[in-house]
Design an enzyme around this catalytic site. Structure first.
Site, mmCIF file in Angstrom:
data_model
loop_
_atom_site.group_PDB
_atom_site.id
_atom_site.type_symbol
_atom_site.label_atom_id
_atom_site.label_comp_id
_atom_site.label_asym_id
_atom_site.label_seq_id
_atom_site.Cartn_x
_atom_site.Cartn_y
_atom_site.Cartn_z
ATOM 1 N N GLY A 121 -7.688 41.430 -65.968
ATOM 2 C CA GLY A 121 -6.690 40.783 -66.812
ATOM 3 C C GLY A 121 -6.772 39.271 -66.765
ATOM 4 O O GLY A 121 -6.670 38.592 -67.798
ATOM 5 N N ALA B 190 -8.272 45.444 -59.254
ATOM 6 C CA ALA B 190 -9.273 45.584 -60.318
ATOM 7 C C ALA B 190 -8.637 45.318 -61.675
ATOM 8 O O ALA B 190 -9.217 44.642 -62.533
ATOM 9 C CB ALA B 190 -9.903 46.973 -60.274
ATOM 10 N N ASP B 191 -7.456 45.846 -61.887
ATOM 11 C CA ASP B 191 -6.724 45.573 -63.122
ATOM 12 C C ASP B 191 -6.368 44.094 -63.238
ATOM 13 O O ASP B 191 -6.535 43.472 -64.297
ATOM 14 C CB ASP B 191 -5.431 46.388 -63.155
ATOM 15 C CG ASP B 191 -5.667 47.859 -63.408
ATOM 16 O OD1 ASP B 191 -6.379 48.196 -64.358
ATOM 17 O OD2 ASP B 191 -5.133 48.680 -62.646
ATOM 18 N N ILE B 192 -5.844 43.544 -62.160
ATOM 19 C CA ILE B 192 -5.408 42.149 -62.183
ATOM 20 C C ILE B 192 -6.596 41.222 -62.395
ATOM 21 O O ILE B 192 -6.541 40.268 -63.187
ATOM 22 C CB ILE B 192 -4.656 41.796 -60.887
ATOM 23 C CG1 ILE B 192 -3.335 42.580 -60.816
ATOM 24 C CG2 ILE B 192 -4.393 40.298 -60.795
ATOM 25 C CD1 ILE B 192 -2.647 42.485 -59.467
#
Length: 386
Positions: free
Chosen positions: A177, A172-174
């Site tokens: 980003g 989810a972060d990647i």
């Protein structure tokens, strides 16, 4: 290839100011730094980006921080003070891109939300990153990778038939980003064509909702979610890890019925399976998944890995070794393509992998990982905020 310089770096002359923490925003801005942008990272004086303290895996430094923050200048500011906010606004007035992924509403409360910054600097590309977006009932909820994997249903389709699981990396972060990174590039291109600045929003929830394409559409239009299938594929058979005589297990993916016929005949030596009504089509193979997997595995378990790979490659069947992380570190493809570089950090040099974007005539900058506040005095003096 030669390193990027002022003449060859795609983002040379672009200055990025980021009030960032954790993974999503730092990943976006690190990619910008790798392409030659100047990235000024604002951190809290009392410890900085909390990702600095996740662990001490890399010479006493956190693995996440070393991975995500090379090539940046670290400036410490207390943004709860008038002096800290004034310094931030002075720097922002001279930057091309502003990125923030603070807690919901924090940037607005502190007076440097996108609307405020762009009111006096309309050419600015401002990127607001969040868990769930700026509207809707979840707008004020805090979000971390695991929580978003749960809310989007990703964890429900990941794991084994007996247990859901999150992915082993923070997708989810990647995902957020990478969408932020690509949005910055698109906004800068539009600005260069006379379209002015932009305010871009990227949420972790929206990123993973997009990535949930297959299970999302399958469930919406059939009413039945795809089953968790561990290393297998919910809609393709055979598509899993199969044993070999000497290990490691080999991942084999058959994409269509032509490949199945080649697998059965040329690899397994079982031409009788090629046109068998229980196996001839992917729909039939999915209905008979257990039998298909067992039949394939019985043959592959008798073959040395090298022999099986040779047969699969000759037949045009996709395959890959089921490596551990140690296997990736020593992977011959990384070695043969010279993908490792040395990056400076406050605790000494570390090995780092080149970013995926490869220009054939230039190489990513991959600058040093900054110490906390290392550039504070110089940057504040430069922008008249000292």
């Amino acid at each position: 290839m030669r390193p990027l310089d002022g003449a060859t770096a795609p983002l040379a002359g672009i200055t990025v100011l980021s009030v960032e923490q954790a993974v999503a925003a730092p990943l976006a801005t690190r990619h910008l730094a790798d392409l030659g942008a100047r990235v000024i990272k604002i951190e809290r004086p009392d410890g900085g980006d909390f990702a600095r303290h996740y662990d001490a895996a890399v010479h006493g430094q956190a693995a996440h921080f070393v991975w995500l923050n090379r090539g940046k200048e670290s400036v410490t500011l207390d943004l709860k003070t008038d002096a800290g906010r004034d310094a931030l606004l002075r720097i922002a007035a001279h930057t091309d891109v502003f990125v923030e992924n603070l807690a919901p509403g924090a940037a607005a409360r502190l007076g440097f939300d996108a609307d405020t910054l762009r009111a006096g600097h309309p050419e600015l590309v401002a990127v607001s990153m969040s868990g769930y977006g700026s509207s809707g009932p979840y707008r004020d909820k805090r979000a971390y990778d695991l929580l978003v994997q749960g809310e989007t249903g990703l964890a429900s389709v990941t794991g084994t038939p007996g247990a859901a699981a999150k992915t082993g990396i923070p997708v989810a972060d990647i995902g957020a980003g990478m969408y932020a990174f690509s949005a910055v590039l698109a906004a800068l291109l539009r600005r260069a064509r006379g379209g002015g600045g932009a305010h871009v929003e990227v949420s972790m929830f929206d990123a993973i909702t997009e990535w949930m394409g297959h299970p999302l559409y399958t469930t919406k239009y059939t009413g039945t979610p795809p089953p968790r299938s561990s290393l297998g594929h919910a809609a393709i058979v055979p598509y899993d890890a199969y044993p070999t005589a000497d290990g490691p297990d080999l991942l084999i993916g058959v994409q269509n019925d032509r490949q199945w016929r080649r697998l059965a005949t040329d690899v397994l030596g079982r031409p009788d399976l090629a046109a068998h009504p229980d196996y001839a089509t992917n729909i039939a193979r999915c209905r008979n998944r257990a039998t298909v997997d067992a039949t394939v595995g019985e043959v592959t378990a008798t073959l040395p890995t090298a022999d099986l790979v040779a047969r699969l490659d000759a037949a045009g069947i996709c395959n890959a070794a089921l490596h551990t992380v140690h296997g990736l570190i020593a992977h011959p493809q990384l070695t043969a393509r010279d993908r490792w570089r040395t990056v400076s950090t406050p605790a000494g040099p570390v090995d780092a992998v080149l970013p995926p974007i490869t220009f054939t005539d230039t190489e990513a900058a991959m600058g040093p990982v900054p110490a906390l506040g290392e550039h504070t005095e110089a940057v504040l003096r430069e922008f008249g905020a000292a």
